[in-house]
Design an enzyme around this catalytic site. Structure first.
Site, PDB file in Angstrom:
ATOM      1  N   VAL A  41       0.779  -1.219  -0.004  1.00  0.00           N
ATOM      2  CA  VAL A  41      -0.045  -0.024   0.098  1.00  0.00           C
ATOM      3  C   VAL A  41       0.874   1.233  -0.001  1.00  0.00           C
ATOM      4  O   VAL A  41       1.849   1.223   0.728  1.00  0.00           O
ATOM      5  CB  VAL A  41      -0.841   0.073   1.146  1.00  0.00           C
ATOM      6  CG1 VAL A  41      -1.883   1.411   1.262  1.00  0.00           C
ATOM      7  CG2 VAL A  41      -1.768  -1.332   1.143  1.00  0.00           C
ATOM      8  N   CYS A  42       0.661   2.163  -0.699  1.00  0.00           N
ATOM      9  CA  CYS A  42       1.330   3.546  -0.933  1.00  0.00           C
ATOM     10  C   CYS A  42       2.830   3.230  -1.172  1.00  0.00           C
ATOM     11  O   CYS A  42       3.021   2.438  -1.989  1.00  0.00           O
ATOM     12  CB  CYS A  42       1.097   4.335   0.533  1.00  0.00           C
ATOM     13  SG  CYS A  42       1.384   5.977   0.667  1.00  0.00           S
ATOM     14  N   THR A  43       3.473   4.055  -0.645  1.00  0.00           N
ATOM     15  CA  THR A  43       5.072   3.964  -0.594  1.00  0.00           C
ATOM     16  C   THR A  43       5.700   2.481  -0.351  1.00  0.00           C
ATOM     17  O   THR A  43       6.886   2.277  -0.423  1.00  0.00           O
ATOM     18  CB  THR A  43       5.907   5.108  -0.294  1.00  0.00           C
ATOM     19  OG1 THR A  43       5.595   5.228   1.025  1.00  0.00           O
ATOM     20  CG2 THR A  43       5.501   6.407  -0.980  1.00  0.00           C
ATOM     21  N   THR A  92       1.692   3.467  -6.714  1.00  0.00           N
ATOM     22  CA  THR A  92       2.018   3.800  -5.372  1.00  0.00           C
ATOM     23  C   THR A  92       1.379   5.180  -5.072  1.00  0.00           C
ATOM     24  O   THR A  92       0.471   5.501  -6.094  1.00  0.00           O
ATOM     25  CB  THR A  92       3.624   4.041  -5.373  1.00  0.00           C
ATOM     26  OG1 THR A  92       3.958   4.465  -3.986  1.00  0.00           O
ATOM     27  CG2 THR A  92       4.122   5.086  -6.240  1.00  0.00           C
ATOM     28  N   GLY A 135      -2.391   2.175  -4.329  1.00  0.00           N
ATOM     29  CA  GLY A 135      -2.144   3.717  -4.332  1.00  0.00           C
ATOM     30  C   GLY A 135      -1.970   4.155  -2.936  1.00  0.00           C
ATOM     31  O   GLY A 135      -1.718   3.422  -2.063  1.00  0.00           O
TER      32      GLY A 135
END
Length: 221
Positions: free
Chosen positions: A98-100, A118, A148
């Site tokens: 998830v995300c970075t 990301t 993202g």
């Protein structure tokens, strides 16, 4: 089914707490929240999370999920974290972020030649790990599933539940947790947000944050 979440200091708590709330409802699931030593980790919200155990105590994951946060800059250079993710990924059914958190997968060599996503402010850095950015809230490439930024983790969890156990199970969990988003504003992504708000946020936060992340990534390549 063992679902493993990998934590580190300065993690974005919603990257973790959103998907864990949903994935923990999977029938037959056992959730493992782990870090290097099993001690509490700091979050970006000013409180700590106590893991269920350490890397050494963790069983083989069926699903491994890596959240993001500003602590990713340090985590990608931490051999214990990167090696744990790499080793777990070899036998996991699903390898996710998830995300970075995607950059930790990248540091483990898991993004090369893959489509991924990301947080919107960092997508330009995915090619540093040999990945191709795909513009979507959730991207699947084989058994790799990346989400993202932050709240995308909830959508990711529901899509993964549907892939793992069927759409009816996903819909049931969505109903149980009353996930029926109706945000008060049209936005949340640069493509749907007024340009002055996007540029202001980039100038205040994300130009420097993305530059710092790029320096951290280049340092390990």
């Amino acid at each position: 089914m063992n679902i493993v979440f990998v934590l580190f200091d300065n993690v974005t708590q919603l990257d973790f707490s959103g998907p864990v709330q949903f994935l923990s409802r999977l029938p037959g699931a056992k959730t493992h929240v782990v870090n290097k030593d099993g001690k509490a980790v700091s979050t970006d919200c000013g409180f700590a999370i106590v893991p269920t155990g350490s890397f050494a105590e963790c069983p083989q994951a069926d699903i491994i999920c890596v959240p993001g946060g500003h602590g990713v800059r340090q985590a990608i250079a931490d051999a214990a974290i990167v090696n744990f993710v790499r080793e777990q990924a070899t036998a996991a059914t699903w390898v996710t972020s998830v995300c970075t958190g995607s950059f930790i997968l990248g540091a483990a060599g898991l993004l090369h030649g893959k489509r991924a996503t990301t947080h919107w402010a960092y997508t330009q850095l995915l090619p540093l790990f040999g990945a191709t950015h795909e513009e979507a809230r959730v991207v699947r490439d084989g058994n790799l599933v990346t989400a993202g930024g932050v709240t995308s983790g909830i959508d990711f969890a529901l899509e993964l539940i549907a892939m793992a156990q069927g759409e009816d199970v996903a819909r049931t969990i969505q109903l149980a947790l009353e996930y029926d988003p109706a945000p008060p504003f049209d936005g949340g992504h640069p493509s749907r947000t007024a340009a002055p708000i996007v540029s202001g946020l980039r100038d205040r936060v994300y130009h420097s944050a993305a530059a710092d992340m790029e320096v951290a990534i280049n340092a390990i390549l």
